[in-house]
Structure formats: structure tokens, C-alpha cells
Design an enzyme around this catalytic site. Structure first.
Site, short mmCIF file in Angstrom:
data_model
loop_
_atom_site.label_atom_id
_atom_site.label_comp_id
_atom_site.label_asym_id
_atom_site.label_seq_id
_atom_site.Cartn_x
_atom_site.Cartn_y
_atom_site.Cartn_z
N SER A 1 35.92 36.08 36.00
CA SER A 1 36.77 36.27 34.83
C SER A 1 36.91 35.01 33.98
O SER A 1 37.97 34.75 33.40
CB SER A 1 38.15 36.82 35.24
OG SER A 1 38.00 38.06 35.90
N ASN B 1 25.63 36.03 33.09
CA ASN B 1 25.03 37.02 33.98
C ASN B 1 25.32 38.40 33.40
O ASN B 1 26.45 38.88 33.50
CB ASN B 1 25.63 36.86 35.39
CG ASN B 1 25.16 37.94 36.34
OD1 ASN B 1 24.27 38.72 36.02
ND2 ASN B 1 25.75 37.97 37.52
N TRP B 2 24.30 38.98 32.80
CA TRP B 2 24.51 40.26 32.11
C TRP B 2 24.59 41.44 33.08
O TRP B 2 24.87 42.56 32.66
CB TRP B 2 23.39 40.48 31.08
CG TRP B 2 23.38 39.48 29.94
CD1 TRP B 2 24.31 38.48 29.71
CD2 TRP B 2 22.43 39.39 28.88
NE1 TRP B 2 23.98 37.78 28.59
CE2 TRP B 2 22.83 38.31 28.04
CE3 TRP B 2 21.28 40.11 28.54
CZ2 TRP B 2 22.11 37.94 26.90
CZ3 TRP B 2 20.56 39.74 27.40
CH2 TRP B 2 20.98 38.67 26.59
N LYS B 3 24.31 41.21 34.33
CA LYS B 3 24.37 42.26 35.36
C LYS B 3 23.58 43.51 34.90
O LYS B 3 22.60 43.38 34.18
CB LYS B 3 25.83 42.57 35.70
CG LYS B 3 26.61 41.29 36.08
CD LYS B 3 27.94 41.55 36.68
CE LYS B 3 28.61 40.22 37.02
NZ LYS B 3 29.93 40.37 37.64
N HIS C 1 24.66 36.62 45.04
CA HIS C 1 25.78 37.10 44.22
C HIS C 1 26.62 38.08 45.03
O HIS C 1 26.08 38.88 45.80
CB HIS C 1 25.27 37.76 42.94
CG HIS C 1 26.38 37.99 41.96
ND1 HIS C 1 27.25 39.05 42.08
CD2 HIS C 1 26.81 37.27 40.89
CE1 HIS C 1 28.16 38.97 41.11
NE2 HIS C 1 27.90 37.90 40.38
N GLY D 1 35.28 40.31 37.62
CA GLY D 1 35.45 41.57 36.89
C GLY D 1 36.85 42.14 36.98
O GLY D 1 37.09 43.29 36.61
N GLU E 1 28.03 40.77 44.38
CA GLU E 1 27.72 42.20 44.25
C GLU E 1 26.52 42.56 45.13
O GLU E 1 26.45 43.67 45.66
CB GLU E 1 27.49 42.54 42.77
CG GLU E 1 28.82 42.57 42.02
CD GLU E 1 28.77 42.05 40.61
OE1 GLU E 1 27.68 42.00 40.00
OE2 GLU E 1 29.84 41.66 40.09
N GLU F 1 32.18 31.81 43.29
CA GLU F 1 32.71 33.01 42.63
C GLU F 1 33.59 33.77 43.62
O GLU F 1 33.08 34.59 44.40
CB GLU F 1 31.57 33.91 42.17
CG GLU F 1 30.62 33.26 41.19
CD GLU F 1 29.86 34.28 40.35
OE1 GLU F 1 30.05 34.28 39.15
OE2 GLU F 1 29.11 35.09 40.92
P1 13P Z 1 33.08 38.33 35.43
O1 13P Z 1 33.02 37.13 34.51
O2 13P Z 1 32.88 39.62 34.74
O3 13P Z 1 34.31 38.27 36.28
O4 13P Z 1 31.82 38.18 36.44
C1 13P Z 1 31.60 36.97 37.07
C2 13P Z 1 30.30 37.03 37.75
O5 13P Z 1 30.12 37.76 38.70
C3 13P Z 1 29.21 36.19 37.23
O6 13P Z 1 28.11 36.18 38.09
#
Ligand code: 13P
Length: 263
Positions: free
Chosen positions: A215, A9-11, A95, A175, A97, A169
Site C-alpha cells: 500500500s 508491479n502491475w500484477k 512475492h 492491497g 501472492e 512486503e
Molecule cells: P499494493 O501496493 O497494491 O499493496 O501491492 C504491493 C505489492 O505487492 C507490490 O509487489
């Protein structure tokens, strides 16, 4: 047998050239197709550019967001059909976020989930508790509610067709560099599988993949993937580095044959 799904997931990262470059380097180093499934989930804006790079390769294409309506006056949104037309195979919904920063409710996530599977696209439904909720021992209650509401309109046919993936998650692990221990993750995954069994029956629930996210990286991939109910990883930060991401993919290939849940 549940085949591992490793997805990056490149966000909201990478410009167009960087997205193309990362996809190019991943494609170049991908192991032979078959053992595990691997996908990248770029920003909507770069789907077409990345699609051109991965065309003809086994790398899958996912989208980070969608709106639930079919078409119309919804400025700034994209429909499931538009994503399908773009070659997208699966879409994230729920997600953390989007839930916590963009304010998406369980109900909105449920509408998006329904719209995605109704279009015949794959759905990755993300669930997970905050640190505060974990400290208050509310993890299972929160995750259970997110599963129930998120899947309220996702019927067994979609699940049986392989269109449904869950991503656990924990918000406190995203993150932050903090990873759930393998035991903490397995406990939540087993609980999610119980919820899926209640809804879809045992055989279907056993076929649904449950990814871990938070992470995840090359250094912890093998231990996480060794857990019975962890069927893949949804990776943020570590998926932005081709070598690190490929390292995770190779760990998954190595772990797949020994995956305890292979029926
Ligand atoms: P990180 O791997 O940066 O913790 O993010 C996880 C995530 O939100 C994947 O969707």
C-alpha cells in the site's frame, strides 16, 4: 550510496493496449534520468509490447515470475534466459501472492533466485510476514528464514555486482490500504540488513537495496523513503495510475539527496 529503486508491479492487470498506454504515459512524465532508478513489471505476456514503448528511455523492465530450469519440458513456464532475451533487467521471486496463493515454498523461491542471478539478471527477492505471524511476534523469524533460504545459493559476487534487491512486503499491508508505519518498516529493514551483513559482510550488505512494499502511494512515499534502511518502493495498486506512480517517483527524487544512508 544506495540509489532508490521505485518499481511498479502491475500484477495480473491491464490488457495489451492498457499496458502500452500506461507505459507511454509514465515515459512521458519521467523526470530526467539519474537521481533514482524506476522500473515497471508488467505481466509476462506484455513484456515485448512495453519494451517497445520504453526502448531508449531510462525506465527499466522487470518480470513477475520465472522458472528455475534452463530449458525443457516445463509447459507454461519461462526461463531466465528467455526473460533476458526479452530485455528484462530484473525478476521478482518470492512475492507473497506466489507464496500464499500459488503455494511456492521457501525452497522453490531459493531455486528461482539462484537461476535468476546465474543468468546475470537482477533479482528482487520478496519477503514478509502474515498478520497472524506478526501478531504472534514471529515477524523476524519468518523474514529471517525467507532471507536465508531465498539467498542460500545467491553468492556474494551477485550481491556485489548490484544484482540483488530485497523487497520487504508485509502480507497484511499488500492491497489492503494498510501500510506498515515507517517505524515498523524501518525495524524490519534494519533486521534484513543485519541478516545480509551476516551473509555477505558489512560493505556488501550496505550496498544492497531494500525496498518496502505494501500500500505504498504518493501520500506515504516521502515518509517511508526518509527511513535509513528503506531504499525504494515496490508498488502494486498505485503503480497502475500514471500520475500517482510519477508522484511517487518525484517524491523519491526529492528524498534521495537527503537519504540518511548515503555513504
Ligand atoms: P499494493 O501496493 O497494491 O499493496 O501491492 C504491493 C505489492 O505487492 C507490490 O509487489
Amino acid at each position: 550510496m544506495r540509489k532508490f529503486l521505485i518499481a511498479g508491479n502491475w500484477k495480473m492487470n491491464l490488457n495489451r493496449a492498457e499496458s502500452v498506454d500506461l507505459a507511454t504515459r509514465i515515459v512521458a512524465k519521467m523526470p530526467a534520468p539519474g537521481a533514482v532508478e524506476v522500473g515497471v513489471i508488467p505481466t509476462l505476456l506484455h513484456l515485448e509490447a512495453v519494451r517497445q514503448v520504453i526502448r531508449g528511455h531510462s525506465l527499466q523492465l522487470g518480470a513477475q515470475n520465472v522458472y528455475f530450469e534452463k530449458k525443457g519440458a516445463f509447459t507454461g513456464e519461462v526461463s531466465p534466459a528467455m526473460l533476458k532475451d526479452m530485455g528484462v533487467q530484473y525478476v521478482l521471486a518470492g512475492h507473497s501472492e506466489r507464496r500464499h496463493i500459488l503455494g511456492e515454498s521457501d525452497e522453490l523461491v531459493g531455486k528461482k533466485a539462484h537461476a535468476v542471478v546465474a543468468e546475470g539478471l537482477g533479482l528482487i527477492l520478496c519477503v514478509g510476514e502474515t498478520l497472524d505471524q506478526r501478531k504472534k511476534s514471529e515477524t523476524m523469524e519468518i523474514v529471517g528464514r525467507q532471507i536465508e533460504t531465498g539467498l542460500a545459493q545467491v553468492d556474494a559476487a551477485a550481491a556485489q555486482a548490484g544484482h540483488l534487491v530485497i523487497a520487504y512486503e508485509p502480507v497484511w499491508a499488500i492491497g489492503t490500504g494498510l501500510t506498515a508505519t515507517a517505524a515498523q518498516a524501518q525495524e524490519a529493514h534494519a533486521f534484513i540488513r543485519t541478516k545480509l551483513t551476516e551473509k555477505y559482510g558489512r560493505d556488501t550488505a550496505e550496498s544492497i537495496r531494500i525496498q518496502y512494499g505494501g500500500s505504498a502511494k504518493k501520500a506515504n512515499a516521502a515518509e517511508l523513503l526518509a527511513q535509513k534502511d528503506i531504499d525504494g518502493l515496490l508498488i502494486g495498486g498505485a503503480s497502475l495510475m500514471a500520475d500517482e506512480f510519477i508522484g511517487i517517483v518525484l517524491a523519491a527524487v526529492a528524498a534521495q539527496s537527503g537519504h540518511g544512508n548515503v555513504a
